[in-house]
Design a protein around this motif. Structure first.
Motif, mmCIF file in Angstrom:
data_model
loop_
_atom_site.group_PDB
_atom_site.id
_atom_site.type_symbol
_atom_site.label_atom_id
_atom_site.label_comp_id
_atom_site.label_asym_id
_atom_site.label_seq_id
_atom_site.Cartn_x
_atom_site.Cartn_y
_atom_site.Cartn_z
ATOM 1 N N GLY A 7 -15.071 45.173 -51.170
ATOM 2 C CA GLY A 7 -16.054 46.044 -50.532
ATOM 3 C C GLY A 7 -15.512 47.454 -50.577
ATOM 4 O O GLY A 7 -14.730 47.865 -49.717
ATOM 5 N N SER A 8 -15.894 48.174 -51.618
ATOM 6 C CA SER A 8 -15.277 49.477 -51.863
ATOM 7 C C SER A 8 -16.230 50.602 -51.492
ATOM 8 O O SER A 8 -16.501 51.498 -52.290
ATOM 9 N N ASN A 10 -17.539 52.967 -47.806
ATOM 10 C CA ASN A 10 -16.948 53.985 -46.932
ATOM 11 C C ASN A 10 -15.548 53.579 -46.468
ATOM 12 O O ASN A 10 -14.599 54.359 -46.546
ATOM 13 N N GLY A 12 -13.586 50.568 -47.338
ATOM 14 C CA GLY A 12 -12.688 50.079 -48.390
ATOM 15 C C GLY A 12 -12.263 51.193 -49.336
ATOM 16 O O GLY A 12 -11.094 51.288 -49.728
ATOM 17 N N TYR A 30 -15.821 44.461 -55.763
ATOM 18 C CA TYR A 30 -17.047 44.098 -55.040
ATOM 19 C C TYR A 30 -17.976 45.293 -54.830
ATOM 20 O O TYR A 30 -18.047 45.885 -53.763
ATOM 21 N N SER A 31 -18.673 45.609 -55.878
ATOM 22 C CA SER A 31 -19.726 46.620 -55.806
ATOM 23 C C SER A 31 -20.847 46.196 -56.740
ATOM 24 O O SER A 31 -20.604 45.501 -57.729
ATOM 25 N N ARG A 32 -22.055 46.624 -56.437
ATOM 26 C CA ARG A 32 -23.157 46.378 -57.367
ATOM 27 C C ARG A 32 -23.142 47.394 -58.482
ATOM 28 O O ARG A 32 -23.919 47.329 -59.412
ATOM 29 N N ASN A 33 -22.241 48.357 -58.386
ATOM 30 C CA ASN A 33 -22.183 49.458 -59.351
ATOM 31 C C ASN A 33 -20.757 49.624 -59.903
ATOM 32 O O ASN A 33 -19.924 50.289 -59.292
ATOM 33 N N ALA A 66 -13.819 44.684 -46.483
ATOM 34 C CA ALA A 66 -14.575 45.833 -45.958
ATOM 35 C C ALA A 66 -16.029 45.717 -46.402
ATOM 36 O O ALA A 66 -16.567 46.608 -47.071
ATOM 37 N N GLY A 68 -20.178 44.220 -45.338
ATOM 38 C CA GLY A 68 -21.069 44.009 -44.210
ATOM 39 C C GLY A 68 -20.979 42.552 -43.744
ATOM 40 O O GLY A 68 -20.720 41.650 -44.545
ATOM 41 N N VAL A 69 -21.191 42.338 -42.456
ATOM 42 C CA VAL A 69 -21.044 40.988 -41.915
ATOM 43 C C VAL A 69 -22.028 40.009 -42.553
ATOM 44 O O VAL A 69 -21.727 38.815 -42.699
ATOM 45 N N CYS A 90 -12.013 44.713 -41.384
ATOM 46 C CA CYS A 90 -12.557 45.775 -40.509
ATOM 47 C C CYS A 90 -14.031 45.491 -40.233
ATOM 48 O O CYS A 90 -14.752 46.346 -39.726
ATOM 49 N N ILE A 91 -14.475 44.283 -40.593
ATOM 50 C CA ILE A 91 -15.908 43.972 -40.519
ATOM 51 C C ILE A 91 -16.373 43.935 -39.073
ATOM 52 O O ILE A 91 -15.807 43.227 -38.245
ATOM 53 N N PHE A 130 -8.854 48.575 -37.919
ATOM 54 C CA PHE A 130 -9.723 49.698 -38.321
ATOM 55 C C PHE A 130 -11.176 49.540 -37.859
ATOM 56 O O PHE A 130 -12.024 50.354 -38.225
ATOM 57 N N THR A 133 -12.285 52.550 -36.134
ATOM 58 C CA THR A 133 -11.927 53.794 -36.805
ATOM 59 C C THR A 133 -13.067 54.164 -37.743
ATOM 60 O O THR A 133 -13.337 53.450 -38.709
HETATM 61 N N1 NAP Z 1 -18.336 53.006 -41.811
HETATM 62 C C1 NAP Z 1 -17.576 52.984 -40.721
HETATM 63 O O1 NAP Z 1 -17.285 54.030 -40.116
HETATM 64 C C2 NAP Z 1 -17.028 51.682 -40.212
HETATM 65 C C3 NAP Z 1 -16.071 51.695 -39.199
HETATM 66 C C4 NAP Z 1 -15.502 50.494 -38.763
HETATM 67 C C5 NAP Z 1 -15.932 49.289 -39.306
HETATM 68 N N2 NAP Z 1 -16.895 49.289 -40.293
HETATM 69 C C6 NAP Z 1 -17.282 48.002 -40.876
HETATM 70 O O2 NAP Z 1 -16.688 47.954 -42.162
HETATM 71 C C7 NAP Z 1 -17.524 47.202 -43.055
HETATM 72 C C8 NAP Z 1 -17.851 48.076 -44.280
HETATM 73 O O3 NAP Z 1 -18.532 49.236 -43.834
HETATM 74 P P1 NAP Z 1 -18.802 50.446 -44.836
HETATM 75 O O4 NAP Z 1 -19.331 51.551 -44.016
HETATM 76 O O5 NAP Z 1 -17.606 50.644 -45.706
HETATM 77 O O6 NAP Z 1 -20.002 49.820 -45.715
HETATM 78 P P2 NAP Z 1 -20.477 50.261 -47.178
HETATM 79 O O7 NAP Z 1 -20.091 51.664 -47.439
HETATM 80 O O8 NAP Z 1 -21.900 49.876 -47.269
HETATM 81 O O9 NAP Z 1 -19.593 49.311 -48.121
HETATM 82 C C9 NAP Z 1 -19.951 47.967 -48.326
HETATM 83 C C10 NAP Z 1 -19.413 47.549 -49.660
HETATM 84 O O10 NAP Z 1 -19.900 46.232 -49.977
HETATM 85 C C11 NAP Z 1 -20.422 46.290 -51.302
HETATM 86 N N3 NAP Z 1 -21.458 45.310 -51.643
HETATM 87 C C12 NAP Z 1 -21.406 44.504 -52.711
HETATM 88 N N4 NAP Z 1 -22.479 43.728 -52.771
HETATM 89 C C13 NAP Z 1 -23.254 44.088 -51.729
HETATM 90 C C14 NAP Z 1 -24.523 43.648 -51.283
HETATM 91 N N5 NAP Z 1 -25.196 42.668 -51.907
HETATM 92 N N6 NAP Z 1 -25.043 44.242 -50.201
HETATM 93 C C15 NAP Z 1 -24.373 45.215 -49.545
HETATM 94 N N7 NAP Z 1 -23.140 45.676 -49.934
HETATM 95 C C16 NAP Z 1 -22.602 45.109 -51.006
HETATM 96 C C17 NAP Z 1 -20.958 47.683 -51.434
HETATM 97 O O11 NAP Z 1 -21.045 47.975 -52.805
HETATM 98 P P3 NAP Z 1 -22.110 48.985 -53.452
HETATM 99 O O12 NAP Z 1 -22.876 49.659 -52.354
HETATM 100 O O13 NAP Z 1 -21.247 49.926 -54.228
HETATM 101 O O14 NAP Z 1 -22.931 48.129 -54.307
HETATM 102 C C18 NAP Z 1 -19.866 48.488 -50.768
HETATM 103 O O15 NAP Z 1 -18.787 48.677 -51.658
HETATM 104 C C19 NAP Z 1 -18.778 46.826 -42.253
HETATM 105 O O16 NAP Z 1 -18.620 45.506 -41.765
HETATM 106 C C20 NAP Z 1 -18.780 47.823 -41.096
HETATM 107 O O17 NAP Z 1 -19.395 47.295 -39.956
HETATM 108 C C21 NAP Z 1 -17.441 50.459 -40.753
#
Ligand code: NAP
Length: 149
Positions: A7-8, A10, A12, A30-33, A66, A68-69, A90-91, A130, A133
């Protein structure tokens, strides 16, 4: 240390860049891109590479979850063996707008996300970190992370 980022986005992406700059061998996955992963590896520097999730994990000692749940059960069924690995999660179980309780687990178990990860990977050392954070802090140059006091 070799660290697989699953999960790369925000979180990761931000943590992977920090760890690569600190000298660790980071593998983004783990990205769609796929282009996004490559750009991230370039931005992270020499130590960073890209691979598919299973390969990234196989060659790493540490796994950063990293995602989504809602993707947790699917990802955990596809990761292969996590035996002996340090797995950091950090999920958050909260919805993106911070409302609601732990949601999205297909099992409906009343356990934390980290406990669920440990159930699915009983021979891994699971660490929850995290979670409170914000990614903006990790990305910020003004953050205190990784600096001497
Ligand atoms: N953001 C924060 O400040 C924060 C803080 C603490 C905890 N968290 C937790 O950390 C986790 C990640 O958060 P984030 O903000 O890093 O999320 P994010 O930016 O949306 O990253 C999620 C990653 O999962 C990948 N992914 C692959 N297949 C997917 C699919 N089918 N659907 C959705 N995503 C897919 C996304 O890839 P692509 O989009 O590149 O395809 C992306 O690299 C979450 O559980 C969140 O609750 C976040």
């Amino acid at each position: 240390m070799k660290i697989a980022i699953v999960g790369s986005g925000n979180m990761g992406g931000g943590l992977g860049k920090l760890w690569a700059k600190a000298g660790h061998e980071v593998v983004f996955s783990y990205s769609r891109n796929p282009d996004k992963l490559q750009q991230l590896a370039v931005a992270a520097g020499n130590q960073a590479t890209v691979d598919n999730m299973k390969e990234a994990i196989e060659k790493s000692q540490v796994v950063m979850l990293a995602i989504g749940v809602s993707a947790l059960e699917e990802v955990m069924s596809a990761v292969g063996s996590l035996d002996g690995k340090i797995v950091i999660t950090c999920i958050s179980g909260l919805q993106p707008d911070f409302t609601g309780q732990t949601i999205g687990l297909a099992t409906n178990l009343k356990v934390s996300v980290a406990e669920r990860v440990q159930q699915l990977a009983p021979n891994a050392a699971v660490v929850e970190a995290f979670n409170i954070t914000f990614a903006d802090i990790i990305a910020s140059e003004s953050r205190g992370l990784g600096r001497s006091p």
